[in-house]
Design a protein around this motif. Sequence first.
Motif, short mmCIF file in Angstrom:
data_model
loop_
_atom_site.label_atom_id
_atom_site.label_comp_id
_atom_site.label_asym_id
_atom_site.label_seq_id
_atom_site.Cartn_x
_atom_site.Cartn_y
_atom_site.Cartn_z
N GLU A 45 0.84 -1.19 0.00
CA GLU A 45 0.00 0.00 0.00
C GLU A 45 0.87 1.24 0.00
OE1 GLU A 45 -2.75 -0.08 3.21
OE2 GLU A 45 -3.40 -2.11 2.74
N LYS A 46 0.45 2.24 -0.74
CA LYS A 46 1.20 3.48 -0.81
C LYS A 46 0.95 4.29 0.45
CE LYS A 46 1.86 7.45 -3.80
NZ LYS A 46 1.46 8.10 -5.04
N TYR A 57 6.42 2.54 0.48
CA TYR A 57 5.34 1.58 0.39
C TYR A 57 5.59 0.52 1.44
CZ TYR A 57 4.53 3.72 -4.12
OH TYR A 57 4.29 4.62 -5.12
N ALA A 59 4.40 -3.33 3.17
CA ALA A 59 3.65 -4.58 3.13
C ALA A 59 4.12 -5.42 4.31
CB ALA A 59 3.88 -5.31 1.83
#
Length: 67
Positions: A45-46, A57, A59
């Motif tokens: 996700e940004k 980003y 994760a």
Amino acid sequence: MTISRYKGGRHWAVREADTGSLVVVTVYRKGAAEVVRRLTGQVPEKAKRRKHEAFVYEAKSPLEVTS
């Protein structure tokens, strides 16, 4: 895992979130996102970006994901 600019240049670095150790350096951001997707099994996700800050980003690793 996190994705950010590598040394402020045009390349992208994928790093372990906990240790900060470098996993891979890619030319394209999409390539770095694909590496994260393949290693963690989820699309990063940004994060919100402020002016003059690098893109980051994030994760979670597969072990941190809870169903």
